[in-house]
Design a protein around this motif. Structure first.
Motif, short mmCIF file in Angstrom:
data_model
loop_
_atom_site.label_atom_id
_atom_site.label_comp_id
_atom_site.label_asym_id
_atom_site.label_seq_id
_atom_site.Cartn_x
_atom_site.Cartn_y
_atom_site.Cartn_z
N VAL A 1 -1.77 21.34 6.43
CA VAL A 1 -2.48 22.60 6.68
C VAL A 1 -3.92 22.49 6.18
CG1 VAL A 1 -2.54 25.07 6.20
CG2 VAL A 1 -0.33 23.90 6.45
N ALA A 2 -4.86 22.82 7.06
CA ALA A 2 -6.27 22.84 6.70
C ALA A 2 -6.62 24.18 6.04
CB ALA A 2 -7.14 22.62 7.93
N ILE A 3 -7.28 24.12 4.90
CA ILE A 3 -7.75 25.32 4.21
C ILE A 3 -9.07 25.74 4.85
CG2 ILE A 3 -8.39 26.34 2.00
CD1 ILE A 3 -6.98 23.85 0.71
N PRO A 4 -9.17 26.95 5.40
CA PRO A 4 -10.42 27.37 6.03
C PRO A 4 -11.54 27.55 5.01
CG PRO A 4 -8.85 29.18 5.97
CD PRO A 4 -8.12 27.97 5.49
N VAL A 5 -12.76 27.53 5.53
CA VAL A 5 -13.95 27.78 4.71
C VAL A 5 -14.73 28.94 5.32
CG1 VAL A 5 -14.14 25.39 3.93
CG2 VAL A 5 -15.35 26.12 6.00
N ASP A 6 -15.60 29.56 4.52
CA ASP A 6 -16.46 30.61 5.06
C ASP A 6 -17.72 29.98 5.64
OD1 ASP A 6 -18.13 29.99 2.91
OD2 ASP A 6 -17.57 31.75 1.74
N ASN A 7 -18.67 30.81 6.07
CA ASN A 7 -19.86 30.28 6.73
C ASN A 7 -20.81 29.56 5.78
OD1 ASN A 7 -20.94 32.44 5.38
ND2 ASN A 7 -21.54 33.59 7.21
N GLN A 8 -20.51 29.58 4.49
CA GLN A 8 -21.28 28.79 3.53
C GLN A 8 -20.55 27.52 3.12
OE1 GLN A 8 -22.75 31.04 0.20
NE2 GLN A 8 -23.66 32.61 1.48
N GLY A 9 -19.37 27.30 3.71
CA GLY A 9 -18.62 26.09 3.40
C GLY A 9 -17.73 26.18 2.19
N THR A 10 -17.55 27.39 1.65
CA THR A 10 -16.72 27.58 0.46
C THR A 10 -15.27 27.78 0.86
OG1 THR A 10 -18.59 28.61 -0.70
CG2 THR A 10 -16.38 29.00 -1.60
N LEU A 11 -14.37 27.09 0.17
CA LEU A 11 -12.95 27.18 0.47
C LEU A 11 -12.42 28.59 0.26
CD1 LEU A 11 -11.77 23.85 -1.19
CD2 LEU A 11 -11.69 24.36 1.26
N ASP A 12 -11.48 28.99 1.12
CA ASP A 12 -10.88 30.32 1.07
C ASP A 12 -9.79 30.33 -0.01
OD1 ASP A 12 -9.43 32.67 1.48
OD2 ASP A 12 -9.61 32.58 3.66
N THR A 13 -10.10 30.90 -1.17
CA THR A 13 -9.15 30.88 -2.29
C THR A 13 -7.94 31.78 -2.03
OG1 THR A 13 -10.51 32.56 -3.40
CG2 THR A 13 -10.87 30.25 -4.01
N LYS A 14 -8.11 32.83 -1.25
CA LYS A 14 -6.96 33.68 -0.91
C LYS A 14 -5.96 32.90 -0.06
CE LYS A 14 -9.30 38.17 -1.17
NZ LYS A 14 -9.70 39.39 -0.42
N PHE A 15 -6.46 32.12 0.87
CA PHE A 15 -5.60 31.28 1.71
C PHE A 15 -4.86 30.27 0.83
CE2 PHE A 15 -4.58 27.67 4.36
CZ PHE A 15 -4.19 28.23 5.57
N ILE A 16 -5.59 29.67 -0.11
CA ILE A 16 -4.97 28.70 -1.01
C ILE A 16 -3.84 29.36 -1.79
CG2 ILE A 16 -5.36 27.28 -3.06
CD1 ILE A 16 -8.20 26.76 -2.02
N ALA A 17 -4.11 30.54 -2.34
CA ALA A 17 -3.10 31.24 -3.14
C ALA A 17 -1.85 31.55 -2.32
CB ALA A 17 -3.70 32.52 -3.71
N GLN A 18 -2.05 31.89 -1.05
CA GLN A 18 -0.91 32.24 -0.20
C GLN A 18 -0.02 31.05 0.12
OE1 GLN A 18 -2.82 33.99 3.19
NE2 GLN A 18 -3.32 35.91 2.14
N HIS A 19 -0.57 29.85 0.14
CA HIS A 19 0.17 28.68 0.59
C HIS A 19 0.62 27.76 -0.55
CE1 HIS A 19 -1.63 29.94 4.39
NE2 HIS A 19 -0.74 29.19 5.01
N LEU A 20 0.13 27.98 -1.76
CA LEU A 20 0.39 27.02 -2.83
C LEU A 20 1.84 26.95 -3.25
CD1 LEU A 20 -2.64 27.13 -5.29
CD2 LEU A 20 -1.67 25.14 -4.16
N SER A 21 2.59 28.03 -3.10
CA SER A 21 3.97 28.00 -3.58
C SER A 21 4.81 26.96 -2.84
CB SER A 21 4.61 29.39 -3.42
OG SER A 21 4.62 29.78 -2.05
N ASN A 22 4.42 26.64 -1.63
CA ASN A 22 5.14 25.64 -0.83
C ASN A 22 4.40 24.31 -0.74
OD1 ASN A 22 7.21 27.50 -0.20
ND2 ASN A 22 5.98 28.34 1.48
N ALA A 23 3.34 24.15 -1.51
CA ALA A 23 2.51 22.95 -1.39
C ALA A 23 2.98 21.85 -2.32
CB ALA A 23 1.05 23.29 -1.68
N LEU A 24 3.05 20.64 -1.79
CA LEU A 24 3.34 19.46 -2.60
C LEU A 24 2.06 18.86 -3.17
CD1 LEU A 24 5.90 17.68 -0.23
CD2 LEU A 24 6.41 19.12 -2.21
N MET A 25 0.97 19.04 -2.43
CA MET A 25 -0.31 18.46 -2.84
C MET A 25 -1.44 19.27 -2.24
SD MET A 25 -1.65 14.53 -2.33
CE MET A 25 -2.98 13.89 -3.38
N ILE A 26 -2.55 19.35 -2.96
CA ILE A 26 -3.76 19.98 -2.43
C ILE A 26 -4.92 19.02 -2.62
CG2 ILE A 26 -4.11 21.25 -4.62
CD1 ILE A 26 -5.55 23.41 -2.92
N CYS A 27 -5.71 18.84 -1.57
CA CYS A 27 -6.86 17.92 -1.59
C CYS A 27 -8.13 18.72 -1.29
CB CYS A 27 -6.70 16.82 -0.56
SG CYS A 27 -5.21 15.82 -0.75
#
Length: 755
Positions: free
Chosen positions: A132-158
């Motif tokens: 799963v690709a973590i989206p970014v905003d128009n400044q290139g910053t990672l979407d932390t809300k998206f990360i929080a929503q998906h982390l419970s099922n994540a084996l690894m984050i890059c």
């Protein structure tokens, strides 16, 4: 032949790679000549080699703030990425719940090495997690809300510390808080390749598990890198063997690479006489280059914010110019830049900018300038001077309105503009500056406006060959500005055009200087399709130089006839009409050129297009044509499997053999007494003005290559050698000449770059 030496280069592509600093090169050479021992050997030579390795590791640990974490030397960042991913996934697999769905997270703007490696090891290890690709905003910053929503099922984050295309950095502290609050045990890898030497690092104070680095991004040789492994993070060796690196990474150590890295680390730790430029001054350097770009080119669109990017990267676009045009321009001026990631140099769009939601034209036109902390004020001054010289060269060619100059290059004859597979044609009469525009594309309308005003052209018409379905025409935009008083039909053909009769047929025409532009109604592709013949004033027959045939006849194909407004039977009649009034060696100028063939002729198309040949020689009738053409329209795809909007491919674009020279063999050929070789530099005028070899006869840019073909089509035995920057454009142009019957065509392989 003595080809001109390249201008002293201004290297602004440090995010791709950097030159090796002299002291680093000296250290590597010394390690090869005198310190060549195997660090695993116990004799004196081996012990001395081991000392170099030990000192390099100690310095790396201090720079990274690695604490009790491991620093392992690798062949580069890609190996470090593999090491982190295979270690994390091997450990994660042991604790997977077979009833749970898992994912692997990575930033949407990551270097392709990360997602591709995730896919590879995910499959090899049989984990089969969703990537799963973590989206970014128009400044290139990672979407932390998206990360929080998906982390419970994540084996690894890059994630990455600094983006290689935009220089945008992530707030690793904020990321860490989100990651550990939502999944304390997920494995976290941070690509730190572009961070080294540009931002501070203290990895032991973070919960980052893996961090790969590469030496060649910071003045060390290629082939050496290192990876940080947090204390107690799981580890699986990527390379097994003799047990080097404490059994963590086998293989005889790259001692020259380590010795070079050791010198770079000494500079970073202020333990060397050489000093890197302070961060504050690097910010000033970037500002100076930004100001020069804006002074030179006017409106420059930057694709990132300066507030959240490292000071060594500028990513920008110049409206109206493709990335390739600007790269070629800068290269001719001795400025080395890139259009994005060097690992994706053949890709025309930037996936990084696309992920940021940057408009498509900016992504396609993106240029990256990047430098390193060894940059000096003198180099910045030279870069700024060259940038402004480059823009002046565009002004000389009337391609930039803010740089009109008195000695502008003359403009006459036929000019071809291409955007993707679509073409716009501009014809200018040499005497009275009368001009006609055919099939104007929106992307080149501003360039045409600038040419009209700079050259003071007398525009007599802006005409489409048909109503286009695949792109926007800018006919009305140009016509409203220059032909507001002209009344015309929906394609732009003037209502007051005069007519003449030729045999049983009646044609309308408009004068363009000393030539006539004759309308030939050629329905088929669409019901409103027309062709236009540029010819000498008519006496008894059409003496046609160019036939602007829209999508009726394309290079290697015929226009498709399965639109609602198409009529296949009409196309049959239109093809027969064209053949009746236009000579078979007249040059065809269609509205699409999918294979970079520039132009064609009826003779050339008959040779490879069996359906056209049968149609024009009477082998098949209208009914048979309709049957065969309808079958072709059912398979309208290009080589990649994508649908072609306007073409029905019925022929093949075959590669022809041509003479290939290098600088030595061409020099020998030119010195021969029995050869008369015409040397043609086919770069654009602004490139030619900035750098060219005086021994070349003339400059024939590809935008005017069709004009050159027309002027020389009656001397196809002449020996012609083409030259460009890299040999790519000259090869394509040479193929076009051979296909049209030119018999002695060659090109300089590698172009200026390898001479």
């Amino acid at each position: 032949m003595s080809l001109q030496q390249s201008l002293s280069q201004i290297y602004l592509d440090a995010n791709a790679t950097t030159p090796v600093l002299p002291q680093a090169a000296d250290a590597a050479l010394a390690a090869m000549k005198t310190g060549f021992g195997n660090p695993s050997s116990s004799h004196v030579t081996g012990l001395r080699a081991k000392q170099i390795m030990t000192q390099t590791r100690e310095r790396a640990q201090r720079i990274l703030g690695s604490g009790e974490g491991e620093v392992i030397f690798t062949s580069g960042a890609t190996e470090g990425i593999q090491t982190g991913i295979i270690s994390a996934l091997s450990a994660a697999k042991q604790n997977m719940d077979p009833n749970k769905k898992y994912c692997l997270l990575y930033g949407a703007t990551e270097h392709k090495a990360v997602p591709e490696s995730l896919k590879h090891w995910n499959a090899i290890l049989g984990i089969h997690a969703e990537i799963v690709a973590i989206p970014v905003d128009n400044q290139g910053t990672l979407d932390t809300k998206f990360i929080a929503q998906h982390l419970s099922n994540a084996l690894m984050i890059c994630t990455m510390a600094v983006n290689n295309e935009t220089g945008v950095y992530q707030d690793l502290t904020a990321l860490e808080q989100v990651i550990r609050a939502n999944n304390p045990h997920v494995y976290w890898m941070v690509d730190c390749v572009q961070a080294l030497g540009k931002t501070g690092l203290n990895l032991a104070d973070t919960t980052i598990d893996y961090a790969p680095f590469s030496g060649h991004k910071l003045y060390a040789p290629k082939g050496i890198g290192f990876v940080y492994i947090r204390k107690n993070a799981p580890f699986t060796p990527f390379i097994a063997g003799g047990g080097q690196e404490g059994g963590l990474r086998s293989g005889t150590e790259n001692l020259p690479g380590m010795a070079a890295l050791n010198e770079i680390f000494a500079i970073m730790l202020d333990e060397s006489d050489f000093k890197f430029t302070p961060i504050a001054l690097l910010h000033e350097f970037r500002l100076q280059m930004r100001q020069s770009l804006e002074k030179a080119f006017g409106k420059v669109i930057f694709n990132h914010e300066f507030e959240n990017s490292v000071p060594t990267t500028l990513n920008f676009a110049i409206e109206g110019f493709s990335s390739k045009e600007i790269m070629d321009l800068f290269d001719a001026a001795g400025i080395r830049v890139s259009s994005g990631s060097a690992c994706s140099s053949k890709v025309t769009r930037s996936f990084v900018l696309d992920a940021m939601g940057i408009p498509a034209w900016q992504s396609e036109a993106a240029i990256r300038m990047s430098f390193g902390p060894a940059m000096t004020q003198e180099e910045v001054n030279r870069a700024c001077q060259r940038i402004e010289q480059s823009a002046m060269a565009l002004g000389h060619s009337c391609l930039m309105s803010q740089h009109h100059i008195d000695d502008k290059a003359p403009l006459a004859g036929l000019i071809q503009f291409k955007v993707g597979g679509s073409c716009t044609w501009l014809y200018v009469d040499a005497d009275d500056k009368s001009a006609i525009v055919i099939d104007p594309l929106a992307q080149v309308s501003e360039r045409i406006n600038t040419l009209i005003e700079c050259q003071q052209l007398n525009l007599v018409g802006v005409i489409d060959t048909h109503g286009h379905a695949d792109h926007e025409s800018s006919r009305n935009v140009i016509a409203d500005k220059y032909l507001a008083a002209q009344s015309s039909d929906h394609l732009g053909w003037p209502d007051n055009a005069e007519t003449f009769e030729l045999g049983d047929d009646k044609f309308a025409y408009i004068p363009v200087g000393k030539k006539w532009l004759v309308q030939i109604k050629t329905p088929g592709h669409t019901s409103d399709s027309i062709s236009m013949a540029l010819c000498e004033p008519v006496t008894s027959q059409l003496d046609v130089q160019y036939l602007f045939c829209g999508d009726t006849i394309l290079m290697g194909s015929l226009g498709r006839t399965n639109f609602d407004c198409s009529n296949t039977a009409d196309m049959f009649s239109s093809l027969r009409l064209i053949d009746n009034v236009v000579s078979r060696d007249a040059l065809l100028c269609p509205s699409h050129d999918y294979n970079n063939e520039f132009t064609s002729s009826i003779d050339a198309e008959i040779a490879r297009n069996n359906l056209l040949q049968q149609t024009l020689t009477g082998v098949i009738n209208k009914s048979q044509f309709v049957t065969q053409k309808d079958l072709l329209d059912q398979h309208i795809v290009d080589e990649s499997g994508s649908e072609i909007i306007c073409g029905a491919f019925v022929g093949e674009c075959q590669q022809q053999r041509m003479n290939e020279y290098d600088s030595d063999t061409l020099a020998n050929a030119l010195n021969g007494t029995d050869k008369s070789i015409k040397l043609i530099d086919i770069r654009e005028p602004h490139e030619y003005a900035l750098q060219h070899d005086q021994s070349f006869d003339e400059n024939v840019p590809l935008t005017r290559f069709v004009q050159f073909i027309n002027e020389n089509k009656h001397d196809k035995n002449a020996e012609i050698v083409l030259l460009c920057r890299s040999g790519s454009r000259s090869h394509v142009a040479g193929q076009a000449l051979i296909r049209l019957g030119f018999e002695n065509v060659g090109h300089l392989k590698g172009g200026y770059a390898l001479c």
